[in-house]
Design a protein around this motif. Structure first.
Motif, PDB file in Angstrom:
ATOM      1  N   GLN A   6       0.573  -1.324  -0.419  1.00 19.65           N
ATOM      2  CA  GLN A   6       0.089  -0.397   0.257  1.00 19.65           C
ATOM      3  C   GLN A   6       0.638   1.397   0.043  1.00 19.65           C
ATOM      4  OE1 GLN A   6      -3.325  -2.092   3.019  1.00 19.65           O
ATOM      5  NE2 GLN A   6      -3.489  -0.119   1.984  1.00 19.65           N
ATOM      6  N   SER A   7       0.618   2.353  -1.018  1.00 22.79           N
ATOM      7  CA  SER A   7       1.312   3.264  -1.132  1.00 22.79           C
ATOM      8  C   SER A   7       2.088   3.866   0.064  1.00 22.79           C
ATOM      9  CB  SER A   7       0.964   3.984  -2.297  1.00 22.79           C
ATOM     10  OG  SER A   7      -0.083   4.613  -2.036  1.00 22.79           O
ATOM     11  N   SER A   8       1.071   4.379   1.188  1.00 25.12           N
ATOM     12  CA  SER A   8       0.918   5.240   2.147  1.00 25.12           C
ATOM     13  C   SER A   8       1.495   4.354   3.520  1.00 25.12           C
ATOM     14  CB  SER A   8       0.456   6.359   2.325  1.00 25.12           C
ATOM     15  OG  SER A   8       0.591   7.773   0.486  1.00 25.12           O
ATOM     16  N   ARG A   9       1.696   4.611   4.058  1.00 21.54           N
ATOM     17  CA  ARG A   9       1.351   4.016   5.885  1.00 21.54           C
ATOM     18  C   ARG A   9       0.632   5.153   6.699  1.00 21.54           C
ATOM     19  NH1 ARG A   9       0.075   0.539   8.502  1.00 21.54           N
ATOM     20  NH2 ARG A   9       2.012  -0.132  10.377  1.00 21.54           N
ATOM     21  N   TYR A  10       0.355   6.683   6.290  1.00 23.05           N
ATOM     22  CA  TYR A  10      -0.743   7.350   7.092  1.00 23.05           C
ATOM     23  C   TYR A  10      -0.594   8.390   6.197  1.00 23.05           C
ATOM     24  CZ  TYR A  10       1.794   5.023  11.121  1.00 23.05           C
ATOM     25  OH  TYR A  10       1.799   4.359  11.767  1.00 23.05           O
ATOM     26  N   LEU A  11      -1.454   8.617   6.075  1.00 26.19           N
ATOM     27  CA  LEU A  11      -2.515   9.887   5.099  1.00 26.19           C
ATOM     28  C   LEU A  11      -2.561  11.129   6.166  1.00 26.19           C
ATOM     29  CD1 LEU A  11      -3.234   8.546   1.888  1.00 26.19           C
ATOM     30  CD2 LEU A  11      -1.963  10.301   2.002  1.00 26.19           C
ATOM     31  N   VAL A  12      -2.853  12.618   5.841  1.00 24.83           N
ATOM     32  CA  VAL A  12      -3.441  13.161   6.254  1.00 24.83           C
ATOM     33  C   VAL A  12      -3.889  13.966   5.930  1.00 24.83           C
ATOM     34  CG1 VAL A  12      -3.703  15.237   8.173  1.00 24.83           C
ATOM     35  CG2 VAL A  12      -2.133  12.954   8.917  1.00 24.83           C
ATOM     36  N   LYS A  13      -5.018  14.519   4.923  1.00 24.11           N
ATOM     37  CA  LYS A  13      -6.083  14.824   4.577  1.00 24.11           C
ATOM     38  C   LYS A  13      -6.952  16.246   4.054  1.00 24.11           C
ATOM     39  CE  LYS A  13      -3.903  13.018   0.668  1.00 24.11           C
ATOM     40  NZ  LYS A  13      -3.577  14.029  -0.125  1.00 24.11           N
ATOM     41  N   ARG A  14      -7.616  16.949   3.863  1.00 23.88           N
ATOM     42  CA  ARG A  14      -8.419  17.945   4.094  1.00 23.88           C
ATOM     43  C   ARG A  14      -9.573  17.332   3.546  1.00 23.88           C
ATOM     44  NH1 ARG A  14      -6.591  22.107   6.305  1.00 23.88           N
ATOM     45  NH2 ARG A  14      -4.251  22.774   6.332  1.00 23.88           N
ATOM     46  N   THR A  15     -10.814  18.324   4.827  1.00 20.03           N
ATOM     47  CA  THR A  15     -12.224  17.449   3.807  1.00 20.03           C
ATOM     48  C   THR A  15     -12.640  17.955   2.226  1.00 20.03           C
ATOM     49  OG1 THR A  15     -13.039  18.045   6.170  1.00 20.03           O
ATOM     50  CG2 THR A  15     -14.701  17.788   4.744  1.00 20.03           C
ATOM     51  N   GLY A  16     -13.294  17.417   1.481  1.00 22.93           N
ATOM     52  CA  GLY A  16     -13.358  17.444   1.107  1.00 22.93           C
ATOM     53  C   GLY A  16     -12.881  17.609  -0.440  1.00 22.93           C
ATOM     54  N   GLU A  17     -11.181  17.047  -0.219  1.00 28.10           N
ATOM     55  CA  GLU A  17     -10.523  16.366  -0.426  1.00 28.10           C
ATOM     56  C   GLU A  17     -10.581  15.198  -1.713  1.00 28.10           C
ATOM     57  OE1 GLU A  17      -6.476  17.587   1.540  1.00 28.10           O
ATOM     58  OE2 GLU A  17      -5.801  17.077  -0.876  1.00 28.10           O
ATOM     59  N   LYS A  18     -10.477  15.080  -2.581  1.00 28.01           N
ATOM     60  CA  LYS A  18     -10.496  13.545  -3.837  1.00 28.01           C
ATOM     61  C   LYS A  18      -8.629  12.964  -3.149  1.00 28.01           C
ATOM     62  CE  LYS A  18     -10.528  11.580  -8.016  1.00 28.01           C
ATOM     63  NZ  LYS A  18     -11.726  12.009  -9.538  1.00 28.01           N
ATOM     64  N   VAL A  19      -9.523  11.429  -2.533  1.00 26.24           N
ATOM     65  CA  VAL A  19      -8.173  11.285  -2.259  1.00 26.24           C
ATOM     66  C   VAL A  19      -7.912   9.122  -3.431  1.00 26.24           C
ATOM     67  CG1 VAL A  19      -6.987   9.910   0.079  1.00 26.24           C
ATOM     68  CG2 VAL A  19      -8.702  11.633   0.446  1.00 26.24           C
ATOM     69  N   PHE A  20      -6.642   8.962  -3.825  1.00 20.56           N
ATOM     70  CA  PHE A  20      -6.561   8.040  -3.956  1.00 20.56           C
ATOM     71  C   PHE A  20      -5.233   6.663  -3.138  1.00 20.56           C
ATOM     72  CE2 PHE A  20      -7.647   9.047  -8.202  1.00 20.56           C
ATOM     73  CZ  PHE A  20      -7.751  10.692  -7.808  1.00 20.56           C
ATOM     74  N   LEU A  21      -6.000   6.083  -2.646  1.00 18.46           N
ATOM     75  CA  LEU A  21      -5.561   5.258  -1.537  1.00 18.46           C
ATOM     76  C   LEU A  21      -4.395   3.977  -2.814  1.00 18.46           C
ATOM     77  CD1 LEU A  21      -6.891   4.869   1.699  1.00 18.46           C
ATOM     78  CD2 LEU A  21      -5.255   6.195   0.898  1.00 18.46           C
ATOM     79  N   GLU A  22      -3.515   3.505  -3.053  1.00 17.82           N
ATOM     80  CA  GLU A  22      -2.678   2.933  -3.804  1.00 17.82           C
ATOM     81  C   GLU A  22      -2.755   1.322  -3.196  1.00 17.82           C
ATOM     82  OE1 GLU A  22      -3.330   5.986  -6.912  1.00 17.82           O
ATOM     83  OE2 GLU A  22      -3.200   3.385  -7.224  1.00 17.82           O
ATOM     84  N   CYS A  23      -3.202   0.619  -4.084  1.00 22.65           N
ATOM     85  CA  CYS A  23      -2.722  -1.015  -3.565  1.00 22.65           C
ATOM     86  C   CYS A  23      -1.942  -2.206  -5.044  1.00 22.65           C
ATOM     87  CB  CYS A  23      -3.609  -2.296  -2.913  1.00 22.65           C
ATOM     88  SG  CYS A  23      -3.438  -3.747  -2.008  1.00 22.65           S
ATOM     89  N   VAL A  24      -1.016  -2.586  -4.471  1.00 24.56           N
ATOM     90  CA  VAL A  24      -0.053  -2.816  -5.750  1.00 24.56           C
ATOM     91  C   VAL A  24      -0.108  -4.515  -5.430  1.00 24.56           C
ATOM     92  CG1 VAL A  24       1.624  -3.120  -7.220  1.00 24.56           C
ATOM     93  CG2 VAL A  24       0.903  -0.895  -7.087  1.00 24.56           C
ATOM     94  N   GLN A  25       0.004  -5.634  -6.161  1.00 24.47           N
ATOM     95  CA  GLN A  25       0.617  -7.312  -5.992  1.00 24.47           C
ATOM     96  C   GLN A  25       1.341  -7.743  -6.186  1.00 24.47           C
ATOM     97  OE1 GLN A  25      -0.809  -9.853  -7.313  1.00 24.47           O
ATOM     98  NE2 GLN A  25      -3.151  -9.368  -8.021  1.00 24.47           N
ATOM     99  N   ASP A  26       1.993  -8.607  -6.029  1.00 27.66           N
ATOM    100  CA  ASP A  26       2.974  -8.517  -6.811  1.00 27.66           C
ATOM    101  C   ASP A  26       2.972 -10.426  -7.438  1.00 27.66           C
ATOM    102  OD1 ASP A  26       5.735  -8.789  -4.648  1.00 27.66           O
ATOM    103  OD2 ASP A  26       4.278  -9.854  -4.921  1.00 27.66           O
ATOM    104  N   MET A  27       1.494 -11.136  -7.339  1.00 21.61           N
ATOM    105  CA  MET A  27       1.640 -12.711  -7.552  1.00 21.61           C
ATOM    106  C   MET A  27       0.292 -13.058  -8.462  1.00 21.61           C
ATOM    107  SD  MET A  27       3.949 -14.774  -5.680  1.00 21.61           S
ATOM    108  CE  MET A  27       3.086 -16.197  -5.737  1.00 21.61           C
ATOM    109  N   ASP A  28       0.093 -12.297  -9.626  1.00 19.30           N
ATOM    110  CA  ASP A  28      -0.736 -12.085 -10.023  1.00 19.30           C
ATOM    111  C   ASP A  28      -2.255 -12.749  -9.772  1.00 19.30           C
ATOM    112  OD1 ASP A  28      -0.874 -14.466 -13.604  1.00 19.30           O
ATOM    113  OD2 ASP A  28      -0.840 -11.754 -12.689  1.00 19.30           O
ATOM    114  N   HIS A  29      -2.283 -12.362  -8.931  1.00 14.08           N
ATOM    115  CA  HIS A  29      -3.363 -12.665  -8.412  1.00 14.08           C
ATOM    116  C   HIS A  29      -4.449 -11.974  -8.543  1.00 14.08           C
ATOM    117  CE1 HIS A  29      -2.118 -13.699  -4.090  1.00 14.08           C
ATOM    118  NE2 HIS A  29      -2.030 -14.585  -4.438  1.00 14.08           N
TER     119      HIS A  29
END
Lengths: 111, 108
Positions: A6-29
């Motif tokens: 997961q791209s970030s361990r901790y994130l702080v964002k403001r109300t109303g912001e558009k937030v992207f949480l990224e996830c990558v796996q390396d086993m072709d699931h």
């Protein structure tokens, strides 16, 4: 070992912001999942995907959307972040129902 | 989707055997039962999976009686590092559903 990153361990964002949480796996699931975890509520399923460009709503999809353009990557999007979306977000992948591998989580705080 | 019920919390001491029982009344004929372990600030980790009778690995044993309406996770000789939340997962055709789990606290 299967790795789910997961791209970030901790994130702080403001109300109303558009937030992207990224996830990558390396086993072709084929399967990937997004959960959120809050004290006393356990893990709740937000969205999941069984294939590229495919998505299904979980138990609490409101306020979220997802994107899976490539097999290894599954993104969770908060269109307009709100304080009630402050939580720990966990991504997982599996080759089939069961046998999940989870990432370390992203702790998101919306202020 | 089979609903699961397990105790909210348990306490134990180092060196004891701990048994956590989960009930799953609506389990389907070909469903497996899966247990996960979660430490604070980490994602859950697969421990063991079984269909019936007994399954054992290097971490735990899983006992499932003939009627398969319950299962028991057995942790032999627990240590402080076994303090965690343990989830018994209800089988699902779509995606795994996690309840609140059982919070195991191991004391010295």
């Amino acid at each position: 070992d299967v790795k789910v990153t997961q791209s970030s361990r901790y994130l702080v964002k403001r109300t109303g912001e558009k937030v992207f949480l990224e996830c990558v796996q390396d086993m072709d699931h084929e399967n990937m999942f997004w959960y959120r975890q809050d004290p006393g509520l356990g893990l709740r399923l937000i969205y999941f995907s069984y294939d590229v460009k495919m998505k299904e709503k979980g138990d609490i999809p409101e306020g979220y959307s997802v994107s899976r353009e490539k097999k290894e990557r599954f993104s969770l999007i908060l269109e307009s972040a709100s304080t009630n979306q402050t939580s720990m977000y966990l991504c997982a992948s599996s080759p089939a129902p069961g046998g999940y591998t989870f990432g370390s989580g992203t702790r998101l705080t919306v202020v | 989707l089979a609903k699961t019920t397990q105790p909210i919390s348990m306490d134990s001491y180092e060196g004891q055997e701990v048994n956590i029982t989960c009930s799953h009344n609506n389990i389907a004929t070909n469903d497996y039962i899966t247990w996960y372990q979660q430490f604070p600030s980490q994602g859950p980790r697969f421990i063991i999976q079984g269909y019936k009778t007994k399954v054992t690995n290097e971490v735990a044993s899983l006992f499932i009686p003939a009627d398969r309406k319950s299962s028991t996770l057995s942790l032999p000789r627990v240590s402080l590092s076994d303090t965690a939340v343990y989830y018994c997962l209800g089988p699902s055709r779509r995606a795994l559903t996690f309840g609140s789990g059982t919070r195991l606290q191991v004391q010295p």
